[in-house]
Design an enzyme around this catalytic site. Structure first.
Site, PDB file in Angstrom:
ATOM      1  N   GLU A   1       0.866  -1.177   0.000  1.00 17.10           N
ATOM      2  CA  GLU A   1       0.000   0.000   0.000  1.00 17.10           C
ATOM      3  C   GLU A   1       0.898   1.220   0.000  1.00 17.10           C
ATOM      4  O   GLU A   1       2.036   1.149   0.480  1.00 17.10           O
ATOM      5  CB  GLU A   1      -0.860   0.026   1.272  1.00 17.10           C
ATOM      6  CG  GLU A   1      -1.868  -1.086   1.310  1.00 17.10           C
ATOM      7  CD  GLU A   1      -2.712  -1.050   2.586  1.00 17.10           C
ATOM      8  OE1 GLU A   1      -2.832   0.022   3.205  1.00 17.10           O
ATOM      9  OE2 GLU A   1      -3.227  -2.116   2.943  1.00 17.10           O
TER      10      GLU A   1
ATOM     11  N   LYS B   1       2.464   4.469   1.442  1.00 24.17           N
ATOM     12  CA  LYS B   1       2.634   4.961   2.811  1.00 24.17           C
ATOM     13  C   LYS B   1       2.373   6.453   2.779  1.00 24.17           C
ATOM     14  O   LYS B   1       3.158   7.213   2.229  1.00 24.17           O
ATOM     15  CB  LYS B   1       4.033   4.663   3.335  1.00 24.17           C
ATOM     16  CG  LYS B   1       4.195   5.087   4.785  1.00 24.17           C
ATOM     17  CD  LYS B   1       5.544   4.711   5.326  1.00 24.17           C
ATOM     18  CE  LYS B   1       5.606   4.921   6.830  1.00 24.17           C
ATOM     19  NZ  LYS B   1       5.283   6.279   7.256  1.00 24.17           N
TER      20      LYS B   1
ATOM     21  N   ARG C   1      -2.855   8.624  17.220  1.00 23.60           N
ATOM     22  CA  ARG C   1      -1.996   7.494  17.651  1.00 23.60           C
ATOM     23  C   ARG C   1      -1.838   7.386  19.140  1.00 23.60           C
ATOM     24  O   ARG C   1      -1.662   6.326  19.688  1.00 23.60           O
ATOM     25  CB  ARG C   1      -0.577   7.757  17.153  1.00 23.60           C
ATOM     26  CG  ARG C   1      -0.253   7.370  15.822  1.00 23.60           C
ATOM     27  CD  ARG C   1       1.163   7.819  15.594  1.00 23.60           C
ATOM     28  NE  ARG C   1       2.056   6.922  16.273  1.00 23.60           N
ATOM     29  CZ  ARG C   1       2.850   6.062  15.654  1.00 23.60           C
ATOM     30  NH1 ARG C   1       2.856   6.022  14.352  1.00 23.60           N
ATOM     31  NH2 ARG C   1       3.637   5.284  16.316  1.00 23.60           N
TER      32      ARG C   1
ATOM     33  N   GLU D   1      -5.545   7.130   7.665  1.00 28.15           N
ATOM     34  CA  GLU D   1      -4.638   8.268   7.757  1.00 28.15           C
ATOM     35  C   GLU D   1      -5.365   9.522   7.263  1.00 28.15           C
ATOM     36  O   GLU D   1      -6.017   9.471   6.212  1.00 28.15           O
ATOM     37  CB  GLU D   1      -3.420   7.951   6.873  1.00 28.15           C
ATOM     38  CG  GLU D   1      -2.252   8.853   7.002  1.00 28.15           C
ATOM     39  CD  GLU D   1      -1.176   8.349   7.990  1.00 28.15           C
ATOM     40  OE1 GLU D   1      -1.365   7.331   8.686  1.00 28.15           O
ATOM     41  OE2 GLU D   1      -0.150   9.026   8.061  1.00 28.15           O
TER      42      GLU D   1
ATOM     43  N   ARG E   1       4.535  -3.777  17.324  1.00 25.74           N
ATOM     44  CA  ARG E   1       5.379  -3.457  16.178  1.00 25.74           C
ATOM     45  C   ARG E   1       5.960  -4.786  15.709  1.00 25.74           C
ATOM     46  O   ARG E   1       7.084  -5.134  16.029  1.00 25.74           O
ATOM     47  CB  ARG E   1       6.496  -2.498  16.622  1.00 25.74           C
ATOM     48  CG  ARG E   1       7.228  -1.848  15.481  1.00 25.74           C
ATOM     49  CD  ARG E   1       8.332  -0.959  15.998  1.00 25.74           C
ATOM     50  NE  ARG E   1       7.848   0.229  16.662  1.00 25.74           N
ATOM     51  CZ  ARG E   1       7.282   1.256  16.049  1.00 25.74           C
ATOM     52  NH1 ARG E   1       7.143   1.248  14.759  1.00 25.74           N
ATOM     53  NH2 ARG E   1       6.883   2.302  16.731  1.00 25.74           N
TER      54      ARG E   1
ATOM     55  N   LYS F   1       7.589  -1.112   6.897  1.00 23.90           N
ATOM     56  CA  LYS F   1       7.566   0.170   6.184  1.00 23.90           C
ATOM     57  C   LYS F   1       8.841   0.343   5.382  1.00 23.90           C
ATOM     58  O   LYS F   1       9.931   0.057   5.869  1.00 23.90           O
ATOM     59  CB  LYS F   1       7.333   1.339   7.143  1.00 23.90           C
ATOM     60  CG  LYS F   1       8.290   1.415   8.289  1.00 23.90           C
ATOM     61  CD  LYS F   1       7.864   2.461   9.311  1.00 23.90           C
ATOM     62  CE  LYS F   1       8.809   2.437  10.497  1.00 23.90           C
ATOM     63  NZ  LYS F   1       8.410   3.261  11.613  1.00 23.90           N
TER      64      LYS F   1
HETATM   65  P1  AMP Z   1       6.118   5.687  11.014  1.00 25.60           P
HETATM   66  O1  AMP Z   1       5.198   6.765  11.483  1.00 25.60           O
HETATM   67  O2  AMP Z   1       7.234   6.183  10.172  1.00 25.60           O
HETATM   68  O3  AMP Z   1       6.527   4.772  12.149  1.00 25.60           O
HETATM   69  O4  AMP Z   1       5.306   4.752  10.007  1.00 25.60           O
HETATM   70  C1  AMP Z   1       4.134   4.099  10.386  1.00 25.60           C
HETATM   71  C2  AMP Z   1       2.948   4.978  10.069  1.00 25.60           C
HETATM   72  O5  AMP Z   1       2.702   5.051   8.702  1.00 25.60           O
HETATM   73  C3  AMP Z   1       1.661   4.453  10.599  1.00 25.60           C
HETATM   74  O6  AMP Z   1       1.499   4.704  11.956  1.00 25.60           O
HETATM   75  C4  AMP Z   1       0.641   5.229   9.780  1.00 25.60           C
HETATM   76  O7  AMP Z   1       0.367   6.467  10.394  1.00 25.60           O
HETATM   77  C5  AMP Z   1       1.373   5.530   8.514  1.00 25.60           C
HETATM   78  N1  AMP Z   1       0.780   4.935   7.313  1.00 25.60           N
HETATM   79  C6  AMP Z   1       0.731   5.567   6.133  1.00 25.60           C
HETATM   80  N2  AMP Z   1       0.165   4.821   5.197  1.00 25.60           N
HETATM   81  C7  AMP Z   1      -0.198   3.650   5.768  1.00 25.60           C
HETATM   82  C8  AMP Z   1      -0.822   2.463   5.304  1.00 25.60           C
HETATM   83  N3  AMP Z   1      -1.206   2.323   4.029  1.00 25.60           N
HETATM   84  N4  AMP Z   1      -1.010   1.458   6.198  1.00 25.60           N
HETATM   85  C9  AMP Z   1      -0.616   1.573   7.483  1.00 25.60           C
HETATM   86  N5  AMP Z   1      -0.011   2.677   7.977  1.00 25.60           N
HETATM   87  C10 AMP Z   1       0.201   3.717   7.140  1.00 25.60           C
END
Ligand code: AMP
Length: 576
Positions: A239, A241, A261, A289, A422, A428
């Site tokens: 998907e 991000k 969050r 999001e 996690r 990611k």
């Molecule tokens: P990070 O904030 O860098 O730890 O990355 C994780 C975050 O990416 C998640 O908490 C979501 O807020 C965001 N995110 C963006 N797109 C997606 C998606 N398609 N699926 C899940 N999380 C997503």
């Protein structure tokens, strides 16, 4: 509270998990129904349950003022003790013990009294009143008990409680299955309530309830496409991000709430999403999001930033930065009873979908008939594709970037939704190199144009084994002038001690740090250093507990070594 504080010391004193669990279980078993949920919530290092919207609003300065008010000490004594222990609760305990603070044991406060004082502190206006309330509590506590109170109020428990250990202790204390406790915890999102259910023998009655936010499922950083396929292959779901704000949407009739969050209610900030959700025809919980979006184009995160923290945004701002909700998961659903069949829903419980595989949850999501932006609504579905090779993943990554998104979220299509975890169900993939989330532990005034503002940050990651923060680098802030100015004020108010230009600050601000390479180094307490670190984002949505760990740094370091070897081999092969 004295017994809780003694328990905390005993748990901290052993490194053996089985011993920690046994100590906790023995303690929990002794508690009354009133005390149990309080003790358990305190064991998560929080004065209030996680999903509770309240915060005490107490920082270093207020705690220091309360301590000086009851013992004949000043702020400098506490700062010196902090330098020695690097732990606020230990510093407070030490200062009080040295000041000969020895109140009548009969006056020692109960857990219930401590919890109600925390509530009073939260609702008190102004630091002076908060400090007086805290002083009135601490004056009745011996130094050990005071240390316990500070562990909870400062959010720094430091007793080596790994995730899941309290669950295991609850199971052991009341003779329940660990899986039953975990399942109830996942559904209620409230460890205090879960403990009560375990005590009463009612774990099976735990339900997913609307307007009780669940913890979010989290993703682990991944190094590259090859690693992702090894972990999740042969075929993965990809998907986009999105670079926005994670939000859980709850709907029951016309009642709609969005949770961030950190489980705070942010509905007031996004009236267009709330309004659009009122028109839905079903009740339930979505994960997604919130993004700034105009005319088919995702606006950069910086545009969304002007909407954050603003309750009741003005009409002009709503027009300037419109937002949409990109849904990517559904956590529970309760369809409206068909008209006329008499089965009108009576309460706010929904059927959980957390244990269904992602494939089924996505199918359900696609059948919800969300009013999509393409049709004039405020919703979108995350862009989904599949990939089964390194090339396909890399192509998907470039396409996601071309759509102005941050990178990819790669998901195992069979994965369950694991709140607060996690794990490796979601990975990611952001940039060529991963970024890490660090906690700012020290700040300095900058040079040149940054003279006079605190723009140089020393940051740390979490050493989970030793239960402490370890430094990994220092960087000039890559933040905007406005952000630096705001953060300068914050750091000035949350300085623990000053050493020339350097200020040791409360370790609560998270920054996302980009870098070129991870190196071994003795300069920092982590044993690693980052080459060319740059602060990519201020992550006010993350708490220090969510910062990356030393174990992740080690894994990235090893991965990079591999990557480097791979490059060397490829280069050697070419040369050969
Ligand atoms: P990070 O904030 O860098 O730890 O990355 C994780 C975050 O990416 C998640 O908490 C979501 O807020 C965001 N995110 C963006 N797109 C997606 C998606 N398609 N699926 C899940 N999380 C997503």
């Amino acid at each position: 509270m004295r017994r809780w504080s003694e328990l905390a010391e005993r748990v901290a004193a052993t490194t053996r998990t089985s011993e920690k669990t046994a100590l906790l279980a023995e303690y929990l078993r002794m508690l009354s129904p009133d005390e149990l949920p309080i003790a358990v919530v305190f064991l998560t290092g929080r004065p209030f349950p996680e999903a509770d919207q309240r915060a005490t609003g107490i920082g270093w300065a207020t705690i220091a003022a309360a301590v000086s008010a009851i013992a004949d000490t000043d702020r400098a004594d506490l700062a010196t003790a902090y330098d020695r222990f690097s732990d606020l609760s230990a510093a407070v305990g030490d200062v009080l013990a040295n000041a000969g603070h020895a109140p009548d044991p009969a006056a020692s406060p109960s857990l219930v009294e401590v919890a109600s004082t925390f509530a009073a502190i939260e609702s008190a206006g102004g630091p002076a009143r908060k400090s007086t309330l805290l002083a009135d509590l601490l004056v009745r506590c011996d130094p050990k008990t005071a240390r316990g109170v500070i562990r909870v109020i400062s959010g720094e428990l430091r007793i080596g409680l790994r995730e899941g250990l309290v669950d295991a202790a609850i199971a052991q204390a009341f003779g329940r299955e660990l899986d039953e406790v975990k399942r109830a915890g996942m559904l209620t999102g409230d460890i205090g309530r879960t403990a009560t259910l375990a005590q009463e023998g009612g774990l099976a009655t735990a339900e997913l309830a609307l307007f009780h936010p669940l913890k979010f499922m989290l993703a682990s950083p991944a190094e590259d496409a090859r690693e992702i396929l090894t972990r999740l292959g042969p075929e993965v779901w990809v998907e986009d991000k999105y670079d926005g704000i994670r939000c859980q949407l709850h709907r029951l009739g016309s009642e709609v709430r969005l949770y961030s969050r950190d489980l705070h209610d942010v509905s007031g900030q996004f009236p267009e999403v709330v309004g659009a959700a009122r028109d839905l025809t079903w009740d339930g919980i979505l994960d997604g999001e919130v993004l700034a979006y105009r005319d088919g184009i995702v606006l950069p995160f910086i545009a969304l930033q002007s909407r954050l923290g603003r309750k009741d945004p003005s009409k002009a701002l709503l027009e300037e930065v419109p937002v949409i909700y990109v849904a990517f998961d559904v956590l529970g659903l309760r369809r409206h009873a068909a008209q006329g069949d008499g089965a009108v829903p009576t309460d706010d419980a929904v059927a959980p979908m957390l244990e269904e595989p992602l494939t089924d949850r996505r199918l359900a999501l696609e059948h919800l008939g969300l009013p999509l932006v393409a049709d004039g609504g405020a919703f979108a579905l995350s862009h989904l594709a599949t990939a089964g090779s390194v090339d396909a993943l890399e192509a998907a990554f470039s396409e996601a970037r071309a759509r102005r998104n941050e990178g990819l979220m790669v998901k195992d299509p069979t994965s369950r939704y694991s709140p607060g975890r996690r794990g490796y169900g979601w990975l990611k993939m952001k940039k060529a190199l991963a970024t890490i989330d660090c906690v700012v532990v020290g700040v300095e005034v900058g040079h040149g144009k940054r003279h006079g503002v605190l723009s140089d940050y020393t940051f740390a990651v979490r050493d989970e084994e030793a239960d402490r923060l370890v430094t990994i680098g220092k960087a000039y802030s890559g933040l905007t002038d406005a952000e630096i100015a705001t953060m300068t004020r914050w750091f000035e108010e949350h300085t623990i001690s000053q050493h020339g230009r350097y200020r040791l600050v409360e370790p609560t601000v998270v920054v996302e740090v980009a870098f070129d390479v991870i190196l071994r180094s003795n300069r920092h307490t982590s044993g690693f250093a980052l080459r060319f670190p740059r602060i990519a984002h201020l992550r006010l949505d993350k708490s220090a507990a969510e910062a990356d760990t030393l174990a992740t740094v080690r894994e990235l370091y090893e991965g990079l070594q591999h990557g480097a070897e791979h490059l060397v081999t490829a280069a050697a092969r070419k040369a050969g």
